[in-house]
Design a protein around this motif. Structure first.
Motif, PDB file in Angstrom:
ATOM      1  N   LEU A   1       0.828  -1.204   0.000  1.00  0.00           N
ATOM      2  CA  LEU A   1       0.000   0.000   0.000  1.00  0.00           C
ATOM      3  C   LEU A   1       0.862   1.254   0.000  1.00  0.00           C
ATOM      4  O   LEU A   1       0.569   2.222  -0.718  1.00  0.00           O
ATOM      5  CB  LEU A   1      -0.926  -0.017   1.216  1.00  0.00           C
TER       6      LEU A   1
ATOM      7  N   ILE B   1      -2.074   3.880   7.691  1.00  0.00           N
ATOM      8  CA  ILE B   1      -0.752   3.265   7.780  1.00  0.00           C
ATOM      9  C   ILE B   1      -0.212   3.332   9.208  1.00  0.00           C
ATOM     10  O   ILE B   1       0.451   2.409   9.696  1.00  0.00           O
ATOM     11  CB  ILE B   1       0.223   3.954   6.802  1.00  0.00           C
TER      12      ILE B   1
ATOM     13  N   PRO C   1      -7.496  12.119   0.795  1.00  0.00           N
ATOM     14  CA  PRO C   1      -7.087  10.704   0.774  1.00  0.00           C
ATOM     15  C   PRO C   1      -5.674  10.484   1.291  1.00  0.00           C
ATOM     16  O   PRO C   1      -5.386   9.436   1.880  1.00  0.00           O
ATOM     17  CB  PRO C   1      -7.203  10.319  -0.715  1.00  0.00           C
TER      18      PRO C   1
ATOM     19  N   ASN D   1       0.387  11.810  -1.204  1.00  0.00           N
ATOM     20  CA  ASN D   1       0.928  12.039   0.129  1.00  0.00           C
ATOM     21  C   ASN D   1       1.954  13.161   0.045  1.00  0.00           C
ATOM     22  O   ASN D   1       3.164  12.932   0.072  1.00  0.00           O
ATOM     23  CB  ASN D   1       1.567  10.758   0.674  1.00  0.00           C
TER      24      ASN D   1
ATOM     25  N   TYR E   1      -4.871   8.023   4.328  1.00  0.00           N
ATOM     26  CA  TYR E   1      -3.884   6.963   4.102  1.00  0.00           C
ATOM     27  C   TYR E   1      -2.817   6.970   5.197  1.00  0.00           C
ATOM     28  O   TYR E   1      -2.436   5.910   5.715  1.00  0.00           O
ATOM     29  CB  TYR E   1      -3.269   7.159   2.715  1.00  0.00           C
TER      30      TYR E   1
ATOM     31  N   VAL F   1       0.797   4.141  -2.962  1.00  0.00           N
ATOM     32  CA  VAL F   1       0.371   5.521  -2.707  1.00  0.00           C
ATOM     33  C   VAL F   1       1.539   6.493  -2.853  1.00  0.00           C
ATOM     34  O   VAL F   1       1.373   7.604  -3.375  1.00  0.00           O
ATOM     35  CB  VAL F   1      -0.276   5.628  -1.313  1.00  0.00           C
TER      36      VAL F   1
END
Length: 436
Positions: free
Chosen positions: A236, A386, A378, A273, A382, A240
């Motif tokens: 993941l 995490i 998002p 991110n 995320y 991302v």
């Protein structure tokens, strides 16, 4: 990746850089096991090996960034964390102090000045944090519940305390120097690699602790579940961290004499991110403050007991909710500080560019702000996922406080960035060989 590594070993220049990087890493790990003068090594080891000491606590974040050297009270006890803190502080102050903002716009010369300020601030923070660490060790609060915690520092004289603080500060300056040497003469970003090594060095022991404390199938079931969760989180993170929104930018053609300039198309890469791991570090630091106050106050009042019950364990519902909300908040805060849509829109307009369908100037800034806000939602969720899912999942199996989402995020992010830099250097050598 394998072909890039083969090419690295075949190229003498890259091979020397890789050997230099590995040599610095070895020295860093050796320094992480050299105790500070004035420390009773036997008492420290007895407390570290105790059930409740080495697995977490209030200083777990700093201990993770130091590769376990903090609780060992070694020369490199603080690791690279003072430099990280100083870098973040200078980055945030750049958006507030006009002098720093003008230095940032001056290019390499201004960036050199900011780097020098970062070094000074790192030494100052190392003195403060080193003093706090020594005071905590002397009082016995570094290992609560350990019977020999009060005798970790046998000699409590002022001279011994000053020597210990100076040694820890010098160790932090040495780590900073080694990181800059790796960035200059080695492979990858030196500071990031030292963080990577510090965190990765604690993972094998943490995984084995899961196996030893497991009860089903002699602990192998819990070990396998932790490994599967970790691999899923790594996938993941890779997905991302590589994701980005490419905002197209078109540059109009212009005639200078008989020559035509411009007319090219490019894009602005906006990562999902955009904030990186900074919101997680900020949220962790903020949540450590109430528990730290409750511990050092030695209070038995209701508020202290409530904080001890709800904000010490990482798997408590109140801690999880507060941690998640703080991560989301700091994600938006850090993105707003570091990315200025008005400045980017002004640069595009000055260069004669525009976003297709969007007018130059203020409409472009509003459009970039709109896109960035939609990406940050998002991205922040995320980061919260995490940071919390591995922590809660691993805590259910016990003894895996080192296996946090923060550690996974840093390891994978640094690994991806290092691989990109290795590939770029390999490609650069290929082009140089072709030009010859």
């Amino acid at each position: 990746m394998s072909s890039a590594l083969i090419q690295v070993f075949r190229t003498p220049d890259l091979r020397k850089k890789l050997a230099f990087t590995l040599g610095v890493i070895v020295l860093y790990r050796i320094g992480s096991h050299v105790p500070v003068p004035g420390i009773s090594y036997k008492n420290v080891q007895s407390c570290v090996n105790a059930a409740a000491s080495g697995s977490g606590g209030l200083l777990g974040l700093v201990n993770m960034f130091s590769g376990g050297a903090l609780l060992q009270i070694t020369v490199f006890a603080l690791g690279i964390l003072p430099y990280i803190t100083a870098s973040i502080i200078l980055q945030l102050l750049t958006a507030v102090i006009p002098r720093l903002e003008s230095l940032k716009k001056e290019g390499a010369a201004g960036q050199g000045k900011i780097t020098q300020y970062t070094r000074y601030l790192t030494v100052a923070l190392a003195v403060l944090q080193g003093t706090g660490l020594v005071a905590t060790a002397r009082s016995g609060a570094l290992f609560p519940g350990c019977p020999t915690a009060g005798s970790i520092v046998p000699d409590t004289s002022i001279l011994t305390t000053v020597v210990m603080v100076l040694t820890i500060t010098a160790g932090t300056a040495c780590v900073m120097w080694m990181g800059e040497l790796v960035s200059e003469r080695g492979v990858g970003n030196g500071m990031s690699l030292l963080i990577f090594i510090s965190i990765a060095s604690t993972l094998p022991a943490a995984l084995w602790a899961v196996k030893q404390q497991g009860e089903i199938a002699d602990g192998w079931l819990g070990f396998g579940a932790v490994v599967l969760v970790g691999l899923a989180m790594v996938g993941l993170v890779v997905f991302v961290e590589q994701a980005q929104r490419r905002v197209p930018v078109q540059y109009a053609k212009r005639m200078v004499g008989r020559k035509s300039y411009g007319g090219t198309a490019t894009y602005i890469p906006l990562k999902v991110n955009q904030a990186g791991v900074v919101p997680v570090i900020f949220a962790s630091s903020i949540l450590y403050v109430p528990a730290l106050i409750a511990q050092f106050s030695h209070s038995t009042s209701g508020w202290a007991m409530w904080i001890t019950r709800n904000f010490v364990k990482g798997d408590h519902p109140y801690y999880v909710a507060a941690y998640f909300l703080l991560i989301v908040f700091f994600a938006f805060f850090y993105v707003a500080i570091t990315f200025n849509p008005e400045e980017v829109a002004g640069n595009i307009k000055q260069a004669g560019g525009f976003i297709p369908g969007i007018r130059a100037g203020r409409p472009t800034a509003e459009y970039l702000s709109y896109v960035l806000n939609r990406l940050t939602w998002p991205g922040s969720l995320y980061l919260g996922l995490i940071a919390l899912v591995p922590t809660v999942a691993f805590a259910s199996f016990g003894g895996a406080n080192q296996l946090t989402g923060t550690s996974l995020l840093i390891i994978v992010s640094v690994g991806l960035e290092t691989v990109k830099q290795i590939n770029s250097q390999v490609e650069q050598h290929r082009y140089e060989g072709f030009l010859r």
